[in-house]
Motif scaffolding. Structure first.
Motif, PDB file in Angstrom:
ATOM      1  N   ASP A  23     -19.826   4.437  -3.203  1.00 57.54           N
ATOM      2  CA  ASP A  23     -19.390   4.421  -1.804  1.00 57.54           C
ATOM      3  C   ASP A  23     -18.415   3.266  -1.616  1.00 57.54           C
ATOM      4  O   ASP A  23     -18.584   2.205  -2.211  1.00 57.54           O
ATOM      5  N   ARG A  24     -17.412   3.462  -0.771  1.00 56.51           N
ATOM      6  CA  ARG A  24     -16.412   2.413  -0.533  1.00 56.51           C
ATOM      7  C   ARG A  24     -17.014   1.259   0.274  1.00 56.51           C
ATOM      8  O   ARG A  24     -16.660   0.097   0.062  1.00 56.51           O
ATOM      9  N   GLY A  43     -12.353   1.700  -6.424  1.00 62.70           N
ATOM     10  CA  GLY A  43     -11.201   2.552  -6.679  1.00 62.70           C
ATOM     11  C   GLY A  43     -11.565   3.965  -7.085  1.00 62.70           C
ATOM     12  O   GLY A  43     -10.706   4.835  -7.167  1.00 62.70           O
ATOM     13  N   LEU A  44     -12.841   4.205  -7.313  1.00 58.05           N
ATOM     14  CA  LEU A  44     -13.329   5.534  -7.679  1.00 58.05           C
ATOM     15  C   LEU A  44     -13.827   6.304  -6.451  1.00 58.05           C
ATOM     16  O   LEU A  44     -14.155   7.472  -6.537  1.00 58.05           O
ATOM     17  N   THR A  48     -10.013   5.550   2.383  1.00 62.44           N
ATOM     18  CA  THR A  48     -10.518   5.402   3.751  1.00 62.44           C
ATOM     19  C   THR A  48     -10.080   6.581   4.608  1.00 62.44           C
ATOM     20  O   THR A  48     -10.887   7.146   5.355  1.00 62.44           O
ATOM     21  N   GLU A  49      -8.834   6.986   4.482  1.00 67.59           N
ATOM     22  CA  GLU A  49      -8.320   8.121   5.264  1.00 67.59           C
ATOM     23  C   GLU A  49      -9.096   9.400   4.939  1.00 67.59           C
ATOM     24  O   GLU A  49      -9.528  10.121   5.846  1.00 67.59           O
ATOM     25  N   LEU A  50      -9.293   9.681   3.674  1.00 65.96           N
ATOM     26  CA  LEU A  50      -9.999  10.901   3.276  1.00 65.96           C
ATOM     27  C   LEU A  50     -11.463  10.851   3.694  1.00 65.96           C
ATOM     28  O   LEU A  50     -12.014  11.838   4.187  1.00 65.96           O
ATOM     29  N   ARG A  51     -12.076   9.695   3.536  1.00 65.76           N
ATOM     30  CA  ARG A  51     -13.485   9.530   3.931  1.00 65.76           C
ATOM     31  C   ARG A  51     -13.656   9.763   5.429  1.00 65.76           C
ATOM     32  O   ARG A  51     -14.536  10.509   5.851  1.00 65.76           O
ATOM     33  N   ARG A  52     -12.787   9.159   6.225  1.00 68.41           N
ATOM     34  CA  ARG A  52     -12.881   9.328   7.678  1.00 68.41           C
ATOM     35  C   ARG A  52     -12.647  10.778   8.082  1.00 68.41           C
ATOM     36  O   ARG A  52     -13.338  11.317   8.941  1.00 68.41           O
ATOM     37  N   ARG A  53     -11.663  11.394   7.461  1.00 68.10           N
ATOM     38  CA  ARG A  53     -11.345  12.794   7.762  1.00 68.10           C
ATOM     39  C   ARG A  53     -12.551  13.697   7.461  1.00 68.10           C
ATOM     40  O   ARG A  53     -12.898  14.570   8.242  1.00 68.10           O
ATOM     41  N   HIS A  54     -13.187  13.454   6.336  1.00 63.75           N
ATOM     42  CA  HIS A  54     -14.347  14.265   5.943  1.00 63.75           C
ATOM     43  C   HIS A  54     -15.525  14.033   6.886  1.00 63.75           C
ATOM     44  O   HIS A  54     -16.199  14.983   7.289  1.00 63.75           O
ATOM     45  N   GLU A  66     -10.370  19.060  -3.040  1.00 67.58           N
ATOM     46  CA  GLU A  66      -9.016  19.140  -3.596  1.00 67.58           C
ATOM     47  C   GLU A  66      -8.279  17.807  -3.446  1.00 67.58           C
ATOM     48  O   GLU A  66      -7.656  17.306  -4.379  1.00 67.58           O
ATOM     49  N   ARG A  67      -8.358  17.225  -2.264  1.00 65.76           N
ATOM     50  CA  ARG A  67      -7.678  15.948  -2.017  1.00 65.76           C
ATOM     51  C   ARG A  67      -8.309  14.812  -2.818  1.00 65.76           C
ATOM     52  O   ARG A  67      -7.618  13.942  -3.347  1.00 65.76           O
ATOM     53  N   TYR A  68      -9.636  14.836  -2.911  1.00 64.98           N
ATOM     54  CA  TYR A  68     -10.331  13.781  -3.655  1.00 64.98           C
ATOM     55  C   TYR A  68     -10.004  13.867  -5.143  1.00 64.98           C
ATOM     56  O   TYR A  68      -9.744  12.855  -5.793  1.00 64.98           O
TER      57      TYR A  68
END
Length: 116
Positions: A23-24, A43-44, A48-54, A66-68
């Motif tokens: 987890d970030r 880094g794995l 932040t943008e993808l996490r928030r979007r999800h 797909e994005r991840y």
């Protein structure tokens, strides 16, 4: 190769092997000593943008995956993924996450990629 996923809030077990937080953000209310995390490769984790979007429900899970996967293909993340894969080749690796449903999270994507 043995890779498994557990919630970081669950007590450590003797057969966890190398415990890797994926987890970030550090899990709320958990002391670092209690978590017994061996590695925390930020880094794995999803950006932040993808996490928030999800987390806000924007887009489908398939789109998230797909994005991840695209993020994980970047040089820095790919090196970290290879490092965890090497750890798993030597023994058990337990991916730790705070999410309530790991089967529909970034952790399941990591397990699939690590075992590929």
């Amino acid at each position: 190769m043995s890779v498994r996923v557990r919630r970081v809030y669950d007590p450590p077990e003797p057969d966890d092997g190398v415990r890797v937080l994926v987890d970030r953000l550090w899990p709320r209310g958990l002391k670092k000593e209690a978590a017994q995390v061996d590695e925390w490769p930020k880094g794995l984790t999803p950006s932040t943008e993808l996490r928030r979007r999800h987390h806000t429900g924007e887009g489908s899970y398939e789109e998230f995956v797909e994005r991840y996967e695209a993020e994980l293909a970047a040089p820095g993340a790919a090196e970290l993924l290879d490092h965890v894969r090497e750890l798993a080749a030597k023994g058990t690796v337990t991916l730790l996450t705070a999410v309530k449903a790991p089967e529909e999270s970034h952790a399941s994507v990591l397990v699939r990629l690590l075992q590929a």
